[in-house]
Design a protein around this motif. Structure first.
Motif, PDB file in Angstrom:
ATOM      1  N   ALA A   1      -7.829   5.578  -3.785  1.00 33.86           N
ATOM      2  CA  ALA A   1      -8.717   6.533  -4.454  1.00 33.86           C
ATOM      3  C   ALA A   1      -7.967   7.826  -4.742  1.00 33.86           C
ATOM      4  O   ALA A   1      -8.102   8.423  -5.820  1.00 33.86           O
ATOM      5  N   ALA A   2      -7.164   8.274  -3.776  1.00 31.01           N
ATOM      6  CA  ALA A   2      -6.419   9.527  -3.948  1.00 31.01           C
ATOM      7  C   ALA A   2      -5.373   9.409  -5.050  1.00 31.01           C
ATOM      8  O   ALA A   2      -5.199  10.333  -5.859  1.00 31.01           O
ATOM      9  N   VAL A   3      -4.674   8.275  -5.114  1.00 32.28           N
ATOM     10  CA  VAL A   3      -3.643   8.136  -6.144  1.00 32.28           C
ATOM     11  C   VAL A   3      -4.277   7.971  -7.514  1.00 32.28           C
ATOM     12  O   VAL A   3      -3.694   8.375  -8.530  1.00 32.28           O
ATOM     13  N   ARG A   4      -5.484   7.428  -7.556  1.00 30.43           N
ATOM     14  CA  ARG A   4      -6.196   7.347  -8.837  1.00 30.43           C
ATOM     15  C   ARG A   4      -6.485   8.745  -9.369  1.00 30.43           C
ATOM     16  O   ARG A   4      -6.301   9.027 -10.560  1.00 30.43           O
TER      17      ARG A   4
ATOM     18  N   GLY B   1       0.787  -1.226   0.000  1.00 36.54           N
ATOM     19  CA  GLY B   1       0.000   0.000   0.000  1.00 36.54           C
ATOM     20  C   GLY B   1       0.815   1.270   0.000  1.00 36.54           C
ATOM     21  O   GLY B   1       0.348   2.315  -0.476  1.00 36.54           O
ATOM     22  N   VAL B   2       2.037   1.227   0.514  1.00 37.97           N
ATOM     23  CA  VAL B   2       2.875   2.425   0.521  1.00 37.97           C
ATOM     24  C   VAL B   2       3.318   2.800  -0.890  1.00 37.97           C
ATOM     25  O   VAL B   2       3.734   3.934  -1.134  1.00 37.97           O
ATOM     26  N   THR B   3       3.176   1.892  -1.854  1.00 42.27           N
ATOM     27  CA  THR B   3       3.464   2.264  -3.243  1.00 42.27           C
ATOM     28  C   THR B   3       2.592   3.441  -3.676  1.00 42.27           C
ATOM     29  O   THR B   3       3.047   4.317  -4.422  1.00 42.27           O
ATOM     30  N   ALA B   4       1.360   3.474  -3.195  1.00 45.29           N
ATOM     31  CA  ALA B   4       0.486   4.611  -3.501  1.00 45.29           C
ATOM     32  C   ALA B   4       1.017   5.883  -2.857  1.00 45.29           C
ATOM     33  O   ALA B   4       0.935   6.973  -3.435  1.00 45.29           O
ATOM     34  N   HIS B   5       1.571   5.762  -1.670  1.00 45.19           N
ATOM     35  CA  HIS B   5       2.114   6.933  -0.980  1.00 45.19           C
ATOM     36  C   HIS B   5       3.311   7.524  -1.712  1.00 45.19           C
ATOM     37  O   HIS B   5       3.491   8.742  -1.721  1.00 45.19           O
TER      38      HIS B   5
ATOM     39  N   PRO C   1      -0.730  11.941   1.834  1.00 44.72           N
ATOM     40  CA  PRO C   1      -0.558  10.482   1.866  1.00 44.72           C
ATOM     41  C   PRO C   1      -1.570   9.852   2.825  1.00 44.72           C
ATOM     42  O   PRO C   1      -1.233   9.335   3.893  1.00 44.72           O
ATOM     43  N   THR C   2      -2.824   9.920   2.428  1.00 39.12           N
ATOM     44  CA  THR C   2      -3.917   9.473   3.273  1.00 39.12           C
ATOM     45  C   THR C   2      -3.835   7.969   3.528  1.00 39.12           C
ATOM     46  O   THR C   2      -3.243   7.226   2.738  1.00 39.12           O
TER      47      THR C   2
ATOM     48  N   LEU D   1     -16.909   4.373  -0.685  1.00 38.08           N
ATOM     49  CA  LEU D   1     -16.005   4.180  -1.813  1.00 38.08           C
ATOM     50  C   LEU D   1     -16.589   3.195  -2.826  1.00 38.08           C
ATOM     51  O   LEU D   1     -16.545   3.428  -4.037  1.00 38.08           O
ATOM     52  N   ILE D   2     -17.132   2.099  -2.327  1.00 33.91           N
ATOM     53  CA  ILE D   2     -17.707   1.086  -3.219  1.00 33.91           C
ATOM     54  C   ILE D   2     -18.847   1.676  -4.034  1.00 33.91           C
ATOM     55  O   ILE D   2     -18.938   1.454  -5.254  1.00 33.91           O
TER      56      ILE D   2
END
Length: 362
Positions: free
Chosen positions: A184-187, A163-167, A177-178, A259-260
């Motif tokens: 969702a933020a990185v999208r 998950g830190v890959t998104a950060h 870096p929520t 989110l869903i």
């Protein structure tokens, strides 16, 4: 309630109660409520994160989630902030101090730290330092996987390392870096840069790229049962006890459902796994009290005609914690340690491409 009002409630708690904690050395805001627009409405699924700076000898620890004047606060503590350069290199700390985060500052050091970090935050060398910090955390989590460790520890090493890959990308793009909404933020960030195809690769690393909404809803429904069972008892020795509690349900469950329903079911998977793991850990910390309390909880909510089903439901609730987690892991290709090790190796192999993409965002 507006975000700014919620921030003021957090300040009020710090001044009225937090300042009385042993070894109190100040406090600052962190998290999404700090990054949000002050005039925006605070979502019912959001909390306000407060970090207390404490003397190391005080051992305040993680205070957790609780309601204060209609605001859900989450209060943690930190014993040392380090130098200005160390803060600028730490992607979580710098993300807080580049904004007006200080709630209380008896010594004046936090205010000065915030001034310098706000000034230098967007300079490229510091962005690179924080991206490196995030990349190091990916490696640390993944390389720390231990087959002899309990299931939850194994899952967390794989999950948070992935998950830190998104950060890494959010930090490169100067975004928050929520924690819960990271995918969702990185999208959103990658869409703005025309790089949505790379978002698919992040979901592939997590194992959820091909999961459909119906399946994720099914897992969330199972998680709800496990959550309510684990939330019915206290486990004070468990750091995230208050995260699996009735007061935290809107953030953990309702926020995921939100989110869903927005079509971001794959982006919700990260937090479903994390919450499942916390349910398992809390159940283990609570020990034998869980079954008794869960039986009482169920009996209060089942019809009188269904009393003979209580014992069976308690067994089901207990099984939901671990069995439900294992079933979700199987859907992600991460059911066994060997699976998780293989997936972790894929994350490590993807880091050069991740870095290249991050550099294109900053």
């Amino acid at each position: 309630m507006r975000v700014e009002q919620a921030r003021q409630v957090a300040r009020q708690w710090v001044l009225e109660e937090g300042a009385g904690l042993p070894g109190f050395g100040g406090a600052f805001l962190t998290g999404s409520a700090l990054w949000a627009d002050a005039g925006a409405e605070l979502a019912p699924t959001s909390d306000v994160d407060v970090m207390v700076v404490a003397d190391p000898a005080a051992r305040i620890g993680h205070i957790g989630k609780f309601r204060y004047k209609e605001v859900l606060l989450e209060v943690s503590s930190i014993t040392g902030l380090g130098s200005t350069h160390e803060v600028l290199s730490d992607y979580h700390l710098a993300g807080s101090f580049h904004l007006p985060c200080v709630l209380a500052d008896p010594s004046g050091r936090l205010t000065e730290l915030q001034r310098v970090v706000a000034r230098d935050f967007a300079e490229r060398p510091w962005i690179l330092a924080r991206c490196t910090n995030a990349m190091d955390r990916v490696r640390g989590w993944i390389n720390g996987m231990d087959e002899s460790a309990p299931l939850v520890d194994q899952v967390n090493s794989w999950l948070f390392g992935t998950g830190v890959t998104a950060h890494v990308l959010l930090v490169a793009g100067l975004r928050n870096p929520t924690i819960r909404r990271r995918y969702a933020a990185v999208r959103e960030l990658l869409a703005e840069h025309g790089r949505l195809e790379f978002h698919e690769s992040l979901l592939e690393l997590l194992g959820c790229a091909d999961l459909d909404a119906a399946r994720v809803r099914w897992h969330l429904a199972a998680l709800e049962r496990a959550f309510d069972a684990a939330a019915s008892v206290r486990a004070p020795s468990y750091r995230f006890d208050s995260d699996i509690s009735p007061v935290a349900r809107p953030a953990a469950i309702d926020g995921t459902r939100e989110l869903i329903e927005r079509g971001l079911h794959r982006e919700a998977v990260f937090w479903v796994v994390a919450t499942y793991a916390r349910c398992v850990a809390k159940r283990a910390a609570a020990g034998d009290h869980l079954a008794d309390r869960a039986a009482d909880h169920l009996a209060d909510h089942l019809d009188d005609h269904a009393d003979h089903h209580v014992d069976g439901h308690v067994d089901d609730y207990a099984a939901d914690c671990t069995d439900g987690l294992r079933e979700l892991l199987a859907d992600l290709g991460a059911e066994t340690f060997t699976d998780r090790r293989r997936r972790g190796d894929r994350v490590l192999a993807a880091l050069p491409g991740l870095w290249q993409t991050a550099m294109g965002l900053c």
